[in-house]
Motif scaffolding. Structure first.
Motif, short mmCIF file in Angstrom:
data_model
loop_
_atom_site.label_atom_id
_atom_site.label_comp_id
_atom_site.label_asym_id
_atom_site.label_seq_id
_atom_site.Cartn_x
_atom_site.Cartn_y
_atom_site.Cartn_z
N VAL A 72 3.88 -5.42 12.99
CA VAL A 72 4.27 -4.03 13.20
C VAL A 72 3.14 -3.32 13.94
O VAL A 72 1.98 -3.41 13.54
CB VAL A 72 4.54 -3.31 11.86
N THR A 73 3.49 -2.64 15.02
CA THR A 73 2.49 -1.87 15.76
C THR A 73 2.52 -0.44 15.27
O THR A 73 3.58 0.16 15.09
CB THR A 73 2.80 -1.91 17.28
N PHE A 74 1.33 0.10 15.06
CA PHE A 74 1.17 1.44 14.54
C PHE A 74 0.62 2.33 15.65
O PHE A 74 -0.47 2.07 16.17
CB PHE A 74 0.22 1.40 13.35
N LEU A 75 1.39 3.35 16.04
CA LEU A 75 0.98 4.27 17.09
C LEU A 75 0.83 5.67 16.52
O LEU A 75 1.68 6.12 15.73
CB LEU A 75 2.01 4.29 18.23
N VAL A 122 8.23 1.86 6.12
CA VAL A 122 7.66 0.93 7.10
C VAL A 122 8.42 -0.40 7.06
O VAL A 122 8.66 -1.02 8.10
CB VAL A 122 6.15 0.71 6.85
N ARG A 123 8.85 -0.82 5.88
CA ARG A 123 9.58 -2.08 5.73
C ARG A 123 10.89 -2.08 6.52
O ARG A 123 11.38 -3.12 6.93
CB ARG A 123 9.85 -2.32 4.25
N LYS A 124 11.45 -0.91 6.80
CA LYS A 124 12.68 -0.82 7.59
C LYS A 124 12.49 -1.34 9.01
O LYS A 124 13.46 -1.66 9.69
CB LYS A 124 13.19 0.62 7.64
N GLY A 125 11.25 -1.46 9.45
CA GLY A 125 10.97 -1.99 10.77
C GLY A 125 10.96 -3.50 10.84
O GLY A 125 10.96 -4.07 11.92
N LEU A 126 10.94 -4.16 9.70
CA LEU A 126 10.88 -5.63 9.69
C LEU A 126 12.21 -6.26 9.98
O LEU A 126 13.25 -5.74 9.74
CB LEU A 126 10.36 -6.12 8.33
#
Length: 126
Positions: A72-75, A122-126
């Motif tokens: 996951v990339t964090f911007l 954040v887990r929704k991005g996996l």
């Protein structure tokens, strides 16, 4: 005097944790590239003066350090300076977290400083 030394140390420790969570500064080109590749992205609309943002930084540094989130990339969008990005993300407040997966928004929260719910988002991005 020892009290102030301890407070100063705690402040530096919290700043260090915040720095870990900062991720990459948002750029449109990087975001577009990640979206085109279908990569998971967490966007944090952040302001240096925001207490909720600082609390989220501590949580996000822990979450983003977990092995399952390594792709996951964090911007981080600067609330004070990146007004075009705020319009693009329809974000009117600092401390907004937005999660993307395969080019689509999967969820967002504003002002959430609870570790479990931030991790769940954040887990929704996996």
């Amino acid at each position: 005097m020892k009290f102030f030394t301890k407070i100063g140390f705690l402040f530096l420790l919290l700043q260090g944790n915040a720095a870990l969570a900062a991720g990459d500064a948002f750029t449109q080109s990087q975001f577009d590239s990640l979206q085109s590749a279908g990569q998971p992205v967490v966007v944090h609309v952040h302001a240096a003066w925001c207490g909720s943002c600082k609390a989220q930084d501590v949580i996000l540094s822990k979450v983003m350090g977990l092995p399952e989130f390594k792709k996951v990339t964090f911007l981080q969008v600067n609330f004070d300076d990146q007004k075009e990005a705020l319009k693009q993300f329809n974000a009117s407040q600092q401390s907004t977290l937005i999660v993307f997966k395969k080019g689509q928004e999967q969820g967002r929260s504003i002002g959430d400083t609870h570790g479990d719910s931030v991790e769940s988002l954040v887990r929704k991005g996996l």
